[in-house]
Design a protein around this motif. Structure first.
Motif, PDB file in Angstrom:
ATOM      1  N   LYS A   1       0.675  -1.515   0.136  1.00 43.00           N
ATOM      2  CA  LYS A   1      -0.208   0.068   0.175  1.00 43.00           C
ATOM      3  C   LYS A   1       1.157   1.551   0.080  1.00 43.00           C
ATOM      4  O   LYS A   1       1.896   1.018   0.691  1.00 43.00           O
TER       5      LYS A   1
ATOM      6  N   ARG B   1       0.592   4.185   1.921  1.00 45.17           N
ATOM      7  CA  ARG B   1       1.739   4.349   3.071  1.00 45.17           C
ATOM      8  C   ARG B   1       2.313   3.475   3.298  1.00 45.17           C
ATOM      9  O   ARG B   1       3.712   3.778   4.181  1.00 45.17           O
ATOM     10  N   GLN B   2       2.559   1.869   2.736  1.00 45.64           N
ATOM     11  CA  GLN B   2       3.490   1.658   3.422  1.00 45.64           C
ATOM     12  C   GLN B   2       4.751   1.897   2.959  1.00 45.64           C
ATOM     13  O   GLN B   2       6.597   2.257   3.275  1.00 45.64           O
TER      14      GLN B   2
ATOM     15  N   GLU C   1       6.237   4.996   4.451  1.00 46.09           N
ATOM     16  CA  GLU C   1       6.123   4.991   5.688  1.00 46.09           C
ATOM     17  C   GLU C   1       8.520   4.037   5.367  1.00 46.09           C
ATOM     18  O   GLU C   1       8.857   4.307   5.930  1.00 46.09           O
TER      19      GLU C   1
ATOM     20  N   ASP D   1       1.704  11.813   7.927  1.00 42.39           N
ATOM     21  CA  ASP D   1       0.456  12.214   8.032  1.00 42.39           C
ATOM     22  C   ASP D   1       0.211  13.895   7.687  1.00 42.39           C
ATOM     23  O   ASP D   1      -0.088  14.653   6.477  1.00 42.39           O
TER      24      ASP D   1
END
Length: 129
Positions: free
Chosen positions: A37, A39-40, A43, A68
């Motif tokens: 994803k 977000r991963q 990160e 965020d």
């Protein structure tokens, strides 16, 4: 060798280009190819920047330590600039070799032109022309 990256008109020293650092960089540059994803992905990019530049510098560069709140383009560009900084010495070396080769080729052309002009000047009857 010293490595420096310039981000937001500030310079940051990078750690030595070791196998460990290059493995981390290779992993983060391949993150787009992973089936994870968004977000991963970001990160992983964020962790890499914090690991390489330190948490305080990463926060300064990105404006926050909270993923965020970070502009993801700034994060991606930061990673690419780090990559460019590590590649700079090798790229500079290659460019210098190319310049030397081009300069040598130009000198060879000039020498050939001079030799041709000399040979033409030494042809029989050239003095009368």
């Amino acid at each position: 060798m010293d490595y420096t990256v310039i981000i937001n008109n500030r310079s940051y020293d990078l750690p030595k280009k070791t196998v460990s650092v290059m493995n981390k960089l290779d992993d983060v540059l391949k993150v787009d190819n992973l089936n994870i994803k968004a977000r991963q992905k970001f990160e992983k990019l964020h962790e890499f920047v914090k690991d390489i530049l330190g948490e305080a510098n990463a926060k300064e560069i990105l404006g926050s330590d909270n993923l965020d709140e970070i502009d993801l383009s700034d994060l991606s560009i930061g990673v690419l600039k780090i990559n460019d900084a590590y590649n700079k010495p090798l790229n500079d070396y290659k460019m210098e070799k190319m310049r030397a080769t081009l300069n040598s080729a130009q000198i060879d052309k000039i020498n050939n032109l001079v030799n041709s002009a000399t040979a033409m000047a030494n042809l029989p009857g050239a003095a009368n022309a």
